[in-house]
Design an enzyme around this catalytic site. Structure first.
Site, PDB file in Angstrom:
ATOM      1  N   THR A   1      -1.683   5.596   2.405  1.00 21.80           N
ATOM      2  CA  THR A   1      -2.916   4.821   2.314  1.00 21.80           C
ATOM      3  C   THR A   1      -2.961   3.859   3.489  1.00 21.80           C
ATOM      4  O   THR A   1      -1.999   3.139   3.751  1.00 21.80           O
ATOM      5  CB  THR A   1      -2.983   4.030   0.997  1.00 21.80           C
ATOM      6  OG1 THR A   1      -2.902   4.934  -0.100  1.00 21.80           O
ATOM      7  CG2 THR A   1      -4.281   3.242   0.902  1.00 21.80           C
TER       8      THR A   1
ATOM      9  N   ARG B   1      -5.616   6.712  -7.061  1.00 21.23           N
ATOM     10  CA  ARG B   1      -5.425   8.149  -6.873  1.00 21.23           C
ATOM     11  C   ARG B   1      -5.392   8.880  -8.211  1.00 21.23           C
ATOM     12  O   ARG B   1      -6.024   9.937  -8.375  1.00 21.23           O
ATOM     13  CB  ARG B   1      -4.137   8.397  -6.096  1.00 21.23           C
ATOM     14  CG  ARG B   1      -4.167   7.817  -4.688  1.00 21.23           C
ATOM     15  CD  ARG B   1      -2.775   7.721  -4.071  1.00 21.23           C
ATOM     16  NE  ARG B   1      -2.160   9.043  -3.921  1.00 21.23           N
ATOM     17  CZ  ARG B   1      -0.911   9.222  -3.514  1.00 21.23           C
ATOM     18  NH1 ARG B   1      -0.143   8.174  -3.234  1.00 21.23           N
ATOM     19  NH2 ARG B   1      -0.421  10.452  -3.393  1.00 21.23           N
TER      20      ARG B   1
ATOM     21  N   LEU C   1       0.866  -1.177   0.000  1.00 24.09           N
ATOM     22  CA  LEU C   1       0.000   0.000   0.000  1.00 24.09           C
ATOM     23  C   LEU C   1       0.900   1.224   0.000  1.00 24.09           C
ATOM     24  O   LEU C   1       1.997   1.197   0.570  1.00 24.09           O
ATOM     25  CB  LEU C   1      -0.907   0.030   1.238  1.00 24.09           C
ATOM     26  CG  LEU C   1      -1.993  -1.040   1.361  1.00 24.09           C
ATOM     27  CD1 LEU C   1      -2.685  -0.914   2.714  1.00 24.09           C
ATOM     28  CD2 LEU C   1      -3.014  -0.933   0.235  1.00 24.09           C
ATOM     29  N   ASP C   2       0.431   2.314  -0.616  1.00 29.79           N
ATOM     30  CA  ASP C   2       1.175   3.565  -0.551  1.00 29.79           C
ATOM     31  C   ASP C   2       1.367   3.970   0.913  1.00 29.79           C
ATOM     32  O   ASP C   2       0.549   3.627   1.781  1.00 29.79           O
ATOM     33  CB  ASP C   2       0.422   4.687  -1.273  1.00 29.79           C
ATOM     34  CG  ASP C   2       0.380   4.484  -2.777  1.00 29.79           C
ATOM     35  OD1 ASP C   2       1.164   3.651  -3.288  1.00 29.79           O
ATOM     36  OD2 ASP C   2      -0.441   5.149  -3.431  1.00 29.79           O
ATOM     37  N   LYS C   3       2.413   4.723   1.170  1.00 27.29           N
ATOM     38  CA  LYS C   3       2.729   5.152   2.529  1.00 27.29           C
ATOM     39  C   LYS C   3       1.527   5.782   3.224  1.00 27.29           C
ATOM     40  O   LYS C   3       1.234   5.472   4.384  1.00 27.29           O
ATOM     41  CB  LYS C   3       3.897   6.142   2.493  1.00 27.29           C
ATOM     42  CG  LYS C   3       4.255   6.758   3.845  1.00 27.29           C
ATOM     43  CD  LYS C   3       5.397   7.747   3.710  1.00 27.29           C
ATOM     44  CE  LYS C   3       5.694   8.423   5.038  1.00 27.29           C
ATOM     45  NZ  LYS C   3       6.793   9.409   4.929  1.00 27.29           N
TER      46      LYS C   3
END
Length: 350
Positions: free
Chosen positions: A148, A258, A144-146
């Site tokens: 998120t 996003r 997961l993105d930082k």
């Protein structure tokens, strides 16, 4: 360990390259030494010669020649310089586990893995605190993105990691994300099929990486552009200024959700990279900042994941509570997390 060994491959060690399996037994063994053993016929499986990239299966017997110094050198130890507070934090993130898989509700702001500018505090490093008596550190099977938050799976064994990764690659894992977006999408539900490609000049190590949307009809005109597909569904709204949206990624590209929702002119609240930080923004005029008392942090959360357990074959469906900054926004607008179905994209007829 000066003599020949004959080792039977266990269920957990099956379905992998023999060189990778061997290096786990002997961490100091070089690839060159393994290649030499294969060329000379010293390393064998069920009596037959193998190459370094040959795959081994459970139940097969591997003949290992005398190893000498490689057998007595100690394996590298884990770096256990993890603070007590981080141990307590990462263990409190566990929402479900069994002897094969661990599921976390990753906090917003904690990277999944290390990388340029990420430092050494990330899920992959803190996973040492998630061994819970097992001999191996659990392995990330996706990211997961930082910024998120939400559900993140780790596998306790290589075998399970491979099977989960394969399920993800073949789109056999269902994931639902919740987001608060600026404005209200019109239509309220649909599919976004813009391709994605990396924007040029975004930092030496990818720390500034940003994806650019490409019209599906023009994918062939852009080198490096990849097809991408996101389905979205508007669950609730607050006037015309903000909406609660569910998204499911049909493909799994970097920053896909996003970039896709921002391309519609409705960036995720708090997403300065794809929506800007003010109300002046491309698209239909909405920006990623709505002002007032709402948090300026990214409002994107991996809410649900559903998959077939690679060992038990049971369908596992998990949900993760919203992070505090998103729950405050939901409370502010009177949105009830119990209102929508687990998967809003599935109709009753299905």
């Amino acid at each position: 360990m000066s003599g020949v060994q004959n080792i039977t491959i266990s269920e957990d060690d099956g379905d992998q390259r023999i060189d990778r399996w061997l290096r786990k037994l002997y961490p100091h063994l070089t690839q060159g030494r393994i290649e030499k053993m294969c060329r000379k016929g010293e390393l064998r499986v069920d009596g037959g010669r193998v190459k370094s990239n040959s795959r081994i299966e459970a139940g097969q017997t591997v003949r290992i020649p005398p190893m000498g110094e490689e057998a007595v050198k100690p394996a590298p130890k884990f770096d256990r310089k993890i603070t007590r507070s981080d141990v307590e934090m990462i263990q409190s993130c566990v929402v479900w586990k069994d002897e094969h898989i661990i599921a976390l509700n990753k906090p917003s702001g904690l990277p999944s893995q290390g990388g340029s500018g990420q430092g050494d505090r990330h899920v992959d490093a803190l996973a040492e605190a998630l061994m819970f008596g097992y001999k191996d550190k659990p392995k990330l099977v996706h990211r997961l993105d930082k910024d998120t938050s939400g559900l993140l799976l780790l596998a306790r064994t290589d075998r399970v990691a491979r099977r989960l990764s394969e399920a993800l690659r073949h789109r056999n894992v269902r994931k639902i994300y919740w987001a608060a977006v600026a404005g209200v999408p019109s239509p309220r539900a649909g599919s976004i099929k813009y391709g994605l490609m990396k924007a040029p000049g975004r930092g030496r190590g990818g720390e500034g990486e940003k994806m650019v949307c490409v019209h599906p009809a023009k994918l062939d005109e852009h080198e490096g552009a990849k097809r991408a597909h996101t389905d979205f569904f508007t669950i609730d709204l607050a006037g015309s200024r903000i909406a609660w949206v569910a998204m499911t990624p049909i493909t799994g590209r970097t920053h896909q959700l996003r970039a896709h929702i921002a391309e519609l002119g409705h960036p995720i609240i708090g997403d300065g990279k794809y929506g800007g930080s003010s109300t002046e923004n491309l698209g239909d005029g909405w920006g990623a900042g709505v002002g007032g008392e709402l948090s300026k942090r990214l409002h994107l959360h991996a809410r649900m994941i559903s998959f077939e357990h690679p060992i038990t074959k049971e369908i596992i469906t998990l949900q993760a509570p919203l992070p505090p900054h998103m729950q405050e926004t939901w409370d502010f607008f009177g949105w009830d997390v119990k209102y929508p179905p687990i998967d809003p994209f599935v109709t009753e007829d299905e």
